[in-house]
Scaffold this motif. Structure first.
Motif, mmCIF file in Angstrom:
data_model
loop_
_atom_site.group_PDB
_atom_site.id
_atom_site.type_symbol
_atom_site.label_atom_id
_atom_site.label_comp_id
_atom_site.label_asym_id
_atom_site.label_seq_id
_atom_site.Cartn_x
_atom_site.Cartn_y
_atom_site.Cartn_z
ATOM 1 N N ILE A 8 0.868 -1.170 0.000
ATOM 2 C CA ILE A 8 0.000 0.000 0.000
ATOM 3 C C ILE A 8 0.909 1.224 0.000
ATOM 4 O O ILE A 8 1.708 1.419 0.922
ATOM 5 N N TYR A 9 0.791 2.010 -1.048
ATOM 6 C CA TYR A 9 1.648 3.174 -1.256
ATOM 7 C C TYR A 9 0.822 4.452 -1.309
ATOM 8 O O TYR A 9 -0.392 4.425 -1.548
ATOM 9 N N TYR A 10 1.508 5.573 -1.131
ATOM 10 C CA TYR A 10 1.019 6.845 -1.652
ATOM 11 C C TYR A 10 1.730 7.056 -2.978
ATOM 12 O O TYR A 10 2.964 6.943 -3.045
ATOM 13 N N THR A 11 0.989 7.335 -4.023
ATOM 14 C CA THR A 11 1.586 7.720 -5.301
ATOM 15 C C THR A 11 0.999 9.066 -5.704
ATOM 16 O O THR A 11 -0.193 9.324 -5.491
ATOM 17 N N ALA A 12 1.833 9.912 -6.244
ATOM 18 C CA ALA A 12 1.410 11.268 -6.572
ATOM 19 C C ALA A 12 0.358 11.267 -7.677
ATOM 20 O O ALA A 12 0.468 10.506 -8.641
ATOM 21 N N GLU A 88 -13.253 5.016 5.112
ATOM 22 C CA GLU A 88 -13.440 5.560 6.455
ATOM 23 C C GLU A 88 -12.277 6.453 6.901
ATOM 24 O O GLU A 88 -12.428 7.222 7.852
ATOM 25 N N ALA A 89 -11.133 6.356 6.239
ATOM 26 C CA ALA A 89 -9.943 7.109 6.655
ATOM 27 C C ALA A 89 -9.992 8.543 6.127
ATOM 28 O O ALA A 89 -10.446 8.804 5.009
ATOM 29 N N ARG A 90 -9.501 9.460 6.937
ATOM 30 C CA ARG A 90 -9.503 10.874 6.563
ATOM 31 C C ARG A 90 -8.263 11.233 5.740
ATOM 32 O O ARG A 90 -7.171 10.713 5.992
ATOM 33 N N PRO A 91 -8.409 12.141 4.796
ATOM 34 C CA PRO A 91 -7.228 12.659 4.094
ATOM 35 C C PRO A 91 -6.288 13.365 5.075
ATOM 36 O O PRO A 91 -6.709 13.801 6.150
ATOM 37 N N HIS A 206 -5.578 9.912 -1.182
ATOM 38 C CA HIS A 206 -5.823 8.586 -1.747
ATOM 39 C C HIS A 206 -4.646 7.682 -1.401
ATOM 40 O O HIS A 206 -3.560 8.164 -1.065
ATOM 41 N N LEU A 207 -4.873 6.388 -1.455
ATOM 42 C CA LEU A 207 -3.801 5.405 -1.317
ATOM 43 C C LEU A 207 -3.844 4.477 -2.528
ATOM 44 O O LEU A 207 -4.875 4.346 -3.188
ATOM 45 N N GLN A 223 -6.323 2.654 -7.191
ATOM 46 C CA GLN A 223 -6.244 3.743 -6.223
ATOM 47 C C GLN A 223 -7.566 3.874 -5.487
ATOM 48 O O GLN A 223 -8.632 3.653 -6.059
ATOM 49 N N PHE A 224 -7.464 4.273 -4.215
ATOM 50 C CA PHE A 224 -8.641 4.388 -3.367
ATOM 51 C C PHE A 224 -8.664 5.752 -2.702
ATOM 52 O O PHE A 224 -7.718 6.105 -1.978
ATOM 53 N N PRO A 225 -9.709 6.542 -2.912
ATOM 54 C CA PRO A 225 -9.791 7.842 -2.238
ATOM 55 C C PRO A 225 -10.023 7.685 -0.741
ATOM 56 O O PRO A 225 -10.695 6.755 -0.298
#
Length: 230
Positions: A8-12, A88-91, A206-207, A223-225
């Motif tokens: 699970i990454y953050y990608t720009a 459910e997770a906040r940005p 997003h993740l 990707q998931f917001p």
């Protein structure tokens, strides 16, 4: 495509930062294609050599480190569980990004209070952990070569990776290991090229579920917001 490991990454998102990261590393994780390195004024080093180690992972910030699927679980189940968590997770909004030297490599790191990001990463690591197969003895031995602290050793046993929970430090890796003087020279050449690229503020909304192909390179799968509080 069949994948050996997942992460699970953050990608720009599409834009200057994603464009720079893909070109700098020579691999676009979003398209799954190689890309030509940029020309950086004042940089005499070979970018392909500088980025040889991180290239296969693509331009990313790790949230849950790469893992093999646990027996009895599937990639589809992992995708659904990740989507549910992200719903459910906040940005997270941080002040920005800056170029820094971490040990012997260069990376982009967040500025400002990164605690909310650490909380998000801890949640993802915990909640998705039953999809992770235990590390092999070879993997454990490799990790232990880094002279882990007691807490990092405990993380390795509990979560399969030393640098999670209290030891989590979000970063987007730009180079492999460099000698100190070389790292300083690359840093000084690269910093001006990033002036109009690094976002302020830096928002993670997003993740990304990524997978390691048989070629050893990571590809963006989905990707998931982050929709919590929306």
């Amino acid at each position: 495509m069949n994948f050996q490991r997942y992460a699970i990454y953050y990608t720009a998102p599409p834009g200057p930062l994603a464009d720079f990261g893909a070109a700098w590393l020579g691999w676009d994780i979003a398209t799954g294609l190689p890309i030509q390195h940029p020309i950086i004024q004042g940089l005499s080093d070979d970018i392909a050599e500088l980025t040889n180690t991180p290239r296969k992972y693509g331009f990313h910030g790790t949230v849950k480190p790469p893992f093999r699927l646990a027996e009895g679980t599937t990639a589809r189940e992992l995708s659904r569980a990740t989507a549910a968590l992200c719903k459910e997770a906040r940005p997270v909004t941080l002040q920005g990004l800056e170029l820094a030297q971490l040990g012997r490599f260069l990376a982009l790191i967040p500025t400002g209070d990164a605690f909310p990001l650490a909380q998000l990463a801890a949640q993802i690591v915990k909640e998705l952990d039953h999809y992770r197969a235990p590390p092999t003895e070879a993997e454990l031995t490799k990790r232990r070569q880094a002279n882990l602290s007691e807490r990092q050793e405990a993380n390795l046993i509990a979560w399969g990776y030393p640098y999670v929970m209290e030891d989590f430090k979000f970063h987007l890796t730009l180079t492999g290991k460099l000698q100190k003087t070389r790292a300083t020279a690359v840093h000084d050449a690269l910093k001006p090229a990033l002036v109009n690229t690094l976002p302020k503020p830096f928002r993670i909304d997003h993740l990304t579920l990524a997978g390691e192909g048989r070629d050893g390179r990571f590809y963006q799968i989905e990707q998931f917001p982050l929709l919590g509080g929306a």
